[in-house]
Design an enzyme around this catalytic site. Structure first.
Site, PDB file in Angstrom:
ATOM      1  N   TYR A   4     -28.783  18.592  34.032  1.00  0.00           N
ATOM      2  CA  TYR A   4     -28.354  19.638  33.101  1.00  0.00           C
ATOM      3  C   TYR A   4     -28.912  19.276  31.734  1.00  0.00           C
ATOM      4  O   TYR A   4     -28.553  18.244  31.166  1.00  0.00           O
ATOM      5  CB  TYR A   4     -26.828  19.676  33.101  1.00  0.00           C
ATOM      6  CG  TYR A   4     -26.173  20.716  32.229  1.00  0.00           C
ATOM      7  CD1 TYR A   4     -26.547  22.047  32.297  1.00  0.00           C
ATOM      8  CD2 TYR A   4     -25.135  20.354  31.367  1.00  0.00           C
ATOM      9  CE1 TYR A   4     -25.915  23.005  31.523  1.00  0.00           C
ATOM     10  CE2 TYR A   4     -24.495  21.295  30.589  1.00  0.00           C
ATOM     11  CZ  TYR A   4     -24.888  22.624  30.665  1.00  0.00           C
ATOM     12  OH  TYR A   4     -24.248  23.562  29.889  1.00  0.00           O
ATOM     13  N   TYR A 166     -15.937  24.119  38.956  1.00  0.00           N
ATOM     14  CA  TYR A 166     -16.150  22.816  38.313  1.00  0.00           C
ATOM     15  C   TYR A 166     -15.193  22.621  37.140  1.00  0.00           C
ATOM     16  O   TYR A 166     -14.491  21.619  37.036  1.00  0.00           O
ATOM     17  CB  TYR A 166     -17.603  22.696  37.840  1.00  0.00           C
ATOM     18  CG  TYR A 166     -17.831  21.448  37.022  1.00  0.00           C
ATOM     19  CD1 TYR A 166     -18.107  20.239  37.651  1.00  0.00           C
ATOM     20  CD2 TYR A 166     -17.738  21.465  35.633  1.00  0.00           C
ATOM     21  CE1 TYR A 166     -18.273  19.081  36.912  1.00  0.00           C
ATOM     22  CE2 TYR A 166     -17.903  20.311  34.895  1.00  0.00           C
ATOM     23  CZ  TYR A 166     -18.173  19.120  35.536  1.00  0.00           C
ATOM     24  OH  TYR A 166     -18.325  17.968  34.798  1.00  0.00           O
ATOM     25  N   HIS A 167     -15.181  23.574  36.243  1.00  0.00           N
ATOM     26  CA  HIS A 167     -14.390  23.427  35.021  1.00  0.00           C
ATOM     27  C   HIS A 167     -12.898  23.548  35.281  1.00  0.00           C
ATOM     28  O   HIS A 167     -12.084  23.100  34.476  1.00  0.00           O
ATOM     29  CB  HIS A 167     -14.839  24.466  33.985  1.00  0.00           C
ATOM     30  CG  HIS A 167     -16.306  24.360  33.661  1.00  0.00           C
ATOM     31  ND1 HIS A 167     -17.239  25.097  34.337  1.00  0.00           N
ATOM     32  CD2 HIS A 167     -16.977  23.587  32.778  1.00  0.00           C
ATOM     33  CE1 HIS A 167     -18.443  24.793  33.870  1.00  0.00           C
ATOM     34  NE2 HIS A 167     -18.314  23.889  32.944  1.00  0.00           N
ATOM     35  N   LYS A 539      -8.695  24.028  16.923  1.00  0.00           N
ATOM     36  CA  LYS A 539     -10.001  23.921  17.558  1.00  0.00           C
ATOM     37  C   LYS A 539     -11.023  24.652  16.687  1.00  0.00           C
ATOM     38  O   LYS A 539     -11.288  25.837  16.873  1.00  0.00           O
ATOM     39  CB  LYS A 539      -9.965  24.567  18.947  1.00  0.00           C
ATOM     40  CG  LYS A 539      -9.209  23.794  19.999  1.00  0.00           C
ATOM     41  CD  LYS A 539      -9.993  22.586  20.492  1.00  0.00           C
ATOM     42  CE  LYS A 539     -11.274  22.983  21.166  1.00  0.00           C
ATOM     43  NZ  LYS A 539     -12.068  21.789  21.566  1.00  0.00           N
ATOM     44  N   ASP A 543     -16.526  25.398  20.084  1.00  0.00           N
ATOM     45  CA  ASP A 543     -16.201  24.548  21.221  1.00  0.00           C
ATOM     46  C   ASP A 543     -14.975  25.096  21.944  1.00  0.00           C
ATOM     47  O   ASP A 543     -13.881  25.133  21.392  1.00  0.00           O
ATOM     48  CB  ASP A 543     -15.950  23.124  20.733  1.00  0.00           C
ATOM     49  CG  ASP A 543     -15.362  22.222  21.815  1.00  0.00           C
ATOM     50  OD1 ASP A 543     -15.660  22.465  22.990  1.00  0.00           O
ATOM     51  OD2 ASP A 543     -14.614  21.298  21.463  1.00  0.00           O
ATOM     52  N   HIS A 545     -13.857  23.889  24.993  1.00  0.00           N
ATOM     53  CA  HIS A 545     -13.237  22.913  25.889  1.00  0.00           C
ATOM     54  C   HIS A 545     -11.921  22.466  25.266  1.00  0.00           C
ATOM     55  O   HIS A 545     -11.877  21.557  24.436  1.00  0.00           O
ATOM     56  CB  HIS A 545     -14.167  21.719  26.119  1.00  0.00           C
ATOM     57  CG  HIS A 545     -15.313  22.028  27.024  1.00  0.00           C
ATOM     58  ND1 HIS A 545     -16.474  22.611  26.565  1.00  0.00           N
ATOM     59  CD2 HIS A 545     -15.485  21.861  28.362  1.00  0.00           C
ATOM     60  CE1 HIS A 545     -17.313  22.765  27.577  1.00  0.00           C
ATOM     61  NE2 HIS A 545     -16.731  22.324  28.683  1.00  0.00           N
TER      62      HIS A 545
END
Length: 672
Positions: A4, A166-167, A539, A543, A545
């Protein structure tokens, strides 16, 4: 075999891709930066600090052409991790291929028909975990539907969506939740495509055949391998019974994998190598459920951006497995195992029960809008944190076997990771402005771009498939920000539920345990100040995440703080305004994208300007020590990184910071 990759600029990333292909990589996996993923040009205020950090900025067809310069797209298999703006990036990719065909004197339509690869394009998991959504669920599902319908006919080798669990695992999902949430997302997409009427019923098996999945492989080898066998079994049953697909090949569960980055540690990072190898084995040894493509993280991702050498090491792991060992030469090694069969049956039963629960709510979109799935993930992640902190889940080097010899790989942290030059953002901003100015200086070019955007808005309003208008925007030199901006005007924007208020944290605690001690510290400090302690968890930037921020917010609430948490993608100005309006005692900022050196100082400056200079700021994220020192010098009270895994300890430190800022005598902040 992929890594990646992408950073800084299209030219720099192109050079990286060429080097990786020369080393034996057999496909490309493009990482786009956060402004590109969320539909902003590099010169937009919200792009501040984020350009080129976690991927490559692509603002227009010129950037896409430069990204793949000298790499024949007709011969390449390209995975693009892009979701909210997936249609736009695929349009740019197609137009870049058309230009390559024209330059080679070949038929552009044939090149487009031969393109192979994947757009991730899974917006459901963006609402739940990764945070790069833009539009509300309804319009987002329409963009996915239009792209699926277009590619099935025009780019038949392309995977228009990669259902991405995945996440979900990184956000805390158990294996059952990962399977069930991913399958429920697939149902939502397939139902939407079927009900749109854009694909005739007799061609629907072609849609099913182009659906792929992208999963997470954690270090629990047996459980992860069984999870993949459960995925295979459920997908075969679902596509046969719900959608009537009789072609065995079309029903095949096709998946790629990125092995787990959540489990990579900042402490003793050399241990990450064996973790990565074990995780790779979990998705390769079971032939009946083997991944089609694998991309491995680098050993040092918990420290910062991997260098080309680090990525090469991960590529070589795959090559040793594939070409030196005999592990891929036999039929399925686990067929007939009673242990494996029992575990698979357990996972299938659990996933079916969870899928039924989501179906009763009205499907995946409804379960997003109500906050059910997000709250479930936050609660699961909180339980995982509890197990790690209690030592029930062992992380070697982190909560057991902590003594270590000096690590020569990290002796010089400044060279153990790759850094993005600060000039990248300014150069990208200047370049996109020059692109628009040059385009608009020509009357015909300006008129074509204007007309393309008008058509995009009109098609968005009318319900017409948006891919033709998007392709015209790409050919007309429209920018990423202009394309997304036009759709924002029509569709609006969206803020997904945070999952914090509805989640259950670590629960009650017995007298004398760590959390009880922190609660005492919080309560006593509140009594001395005459008010309940309030913290703002923020945050800043793009971003998305938010897993760490959510866990800090949940634990702070459980520790007795009043918590202000407004979700992701806030500007420094918004954070400062909230801190002042809520009269908080501490601001905690979470940044994992590398933009801390740009955004944190802006929050500090804003607090001073607002007369709140006495409100301490703490910061958490993937922050190199040199940056941490600079942040402390700028006025940050404390910096937390992945090695600081004990949330109760962090809560105690926060109490100490508040007491110091308010002139109170120190207390013993370490949990008893």
């Amino acid at each position: 075999m992929r890594t990646y990759a992408g950073h800084s600029s299209a030219a720099a990333s192109n050079a990286l891709y060429r080097r990786n292909l020369d080393k034996g990589q057999t496909g490309l996996s493009v990482a786009f930066d956060l402004p590109t993923q969320t539909g902003y040009d590099p010169d937009h205020p919200l792009a501040r600090g984020e350009v080129g950090k976690v991927g490559v900025p692509v603002s227009h067809i010129g950037d896409m052409a430069a990204l793949f310069d000298g790499i024949p797209l007709r011969e390449m298999n390209t995975s693009m991790t892009i979701n909210a703006t997936a249609m736009w990036l695929l349009a740019l990719y197609q137009v870049a291929a058309e230009r390559q065909a024209d330059a080679a004197g070949q038929d552009a339509a044939e090149w487009v028909h031969a393109l192979a690869g994947t757009t991730q394009n899974d917006i459901i998991k963006e609402y739940l975990s990764r945070g790069t959504y833009v539009f509300p669920p309804g319009p987002s599902l329409r963009l996915i539907t239009d792209l699926v319908a277009y590619t099935v006919r025009e780019i038949p080798k392309w995977n228009p969506i990669n259902i991405c669990s995945y996440h979900l695992q990184e956000a805390g999902a158990t294996p059952v939740q990962e399977i069930a949430f991913a399958m429920s997302t697939a149902i939502a997409v397939l139902d939407a495509v079927r009900d749109s009427g854009q694909v005739p019923a007799e061609e629907f098996s072609a849609v099913v055949a182009r659906i792929s999945f992208f999963v997470n492989a954690g270090v629990r080898f047996v459980e992860e391998m069984c999870k993949m066998r459960a995925f295979v079994e459920l997908w075969d049953e679902l596509t046969r019974e719900r959608y009537g697909v009789t072609d065995d090949k079309a029903r095949r569960f096709r998946y790629g994998v990125q092995v787990n980055s959540l489990g990579l540690t900042e402490v003793q990072p050399e241990n990450n190598v064996q973790r990565i190898v074990l995780e790779m084995l979990a998705v390769t040894l079971s032939k009946d459920a083997r991944a089609r493509a694998i991309q491995l993280p680098a050993w040092n991702e918990a420290l910062g951006l991997p260098r080309p050498w680090d990525q090469q090491w991960s590529l070589r792991m795959q090559q040793v497995l594939a070409f030196e060992s005999d592990l891929l030469e036999y039929d399925d090694l686990f067929a007939g195992s009673v242990v494996v069969e029992a575990k698979v049956a357990e996972l299938v039963a659990g996933a079916k029960a969870e899928m039924a629960r989501i179906e009763e709510m009205g499907g995946a979109v409804a379960a997003v809008e109500t906050g059910y799935m997000k709250s479930a993930l936050v609660a699961s992640h909180a339980e995982r944190r509890r197990r790690i902190e209690a030592g029930d889940e062992v992380i070697v080097g982190l909560n057991r076997f902590e003594t270590t010899e000096p690590n020569p790989l990290t002796a010089d942290l400044g060279t153990a990771i790759q850094t993005v030059d600060a000039s990248v953002e300014q150069a990208a901003a200047e370049a996109v402005r020059a692109w628009r100015d040059t385009r608009d200086a020509d009357a015909s070019d300006k008129a074509r771009a204007t007309s393309a955007l008008e058509r995009l808005r009109a098609d968005a309003a009318s319900g017409t498939n948006l891919m033709p208008a998007t392709l015209e925007c790409a050919r007309a030199g429209v920018t990423t920000g202009e394309w997304a901006g036009a759709l924002r005007e029509e569709f609006g924007e969206y803020r997904a539920p945070t999952g914090v208020s509805g989640s259950v944290g670590v629960g009650g605690s017995e007298p004398g345990d760590h959390l009880a001690r922190v609660r005492q510290l919080v309560a006593r400090t509140g009594e001395e100040l005459g008010e309940k302690l309030r913290v703002l968890v923020g945050k800043p930037g793009l971003d998305g995440h938010s897993n760490g921020a959510e866990q800090v917010a949940v634990r702070a609430r459980d520790a007795g703080f009043e918590v202000v948490y407004q979700g992701i993608r806030l500007t420094p100005e918004q954070i400062v305004a909230a801190a002042v309006a809520e009269d908080v005692h501490l601001v905690g900022l979470s940044i994992l994208s590398g933009s801390h050196m740009e955004l944190v100082p802006e929050v500090l400056t804003g607090l001073r300007a607002a007369g709140a200079a006495d409100v301490p700021v703490v910061v958490g994220g993937i922050i190199p020590e040199s940056d941490a020192a600079a942040l402390r010098e700028a006025g940050v009270a404390m910096v937390f990184t992945p090695k600081d895994f004990g949330l109760n300890e962090i809560m105690g430190e926060m109490v100490g910071v508040i007491r110091q800022a308010r002139g109170l005598a120190p207390l013993e902040t370490a949990p008893a």
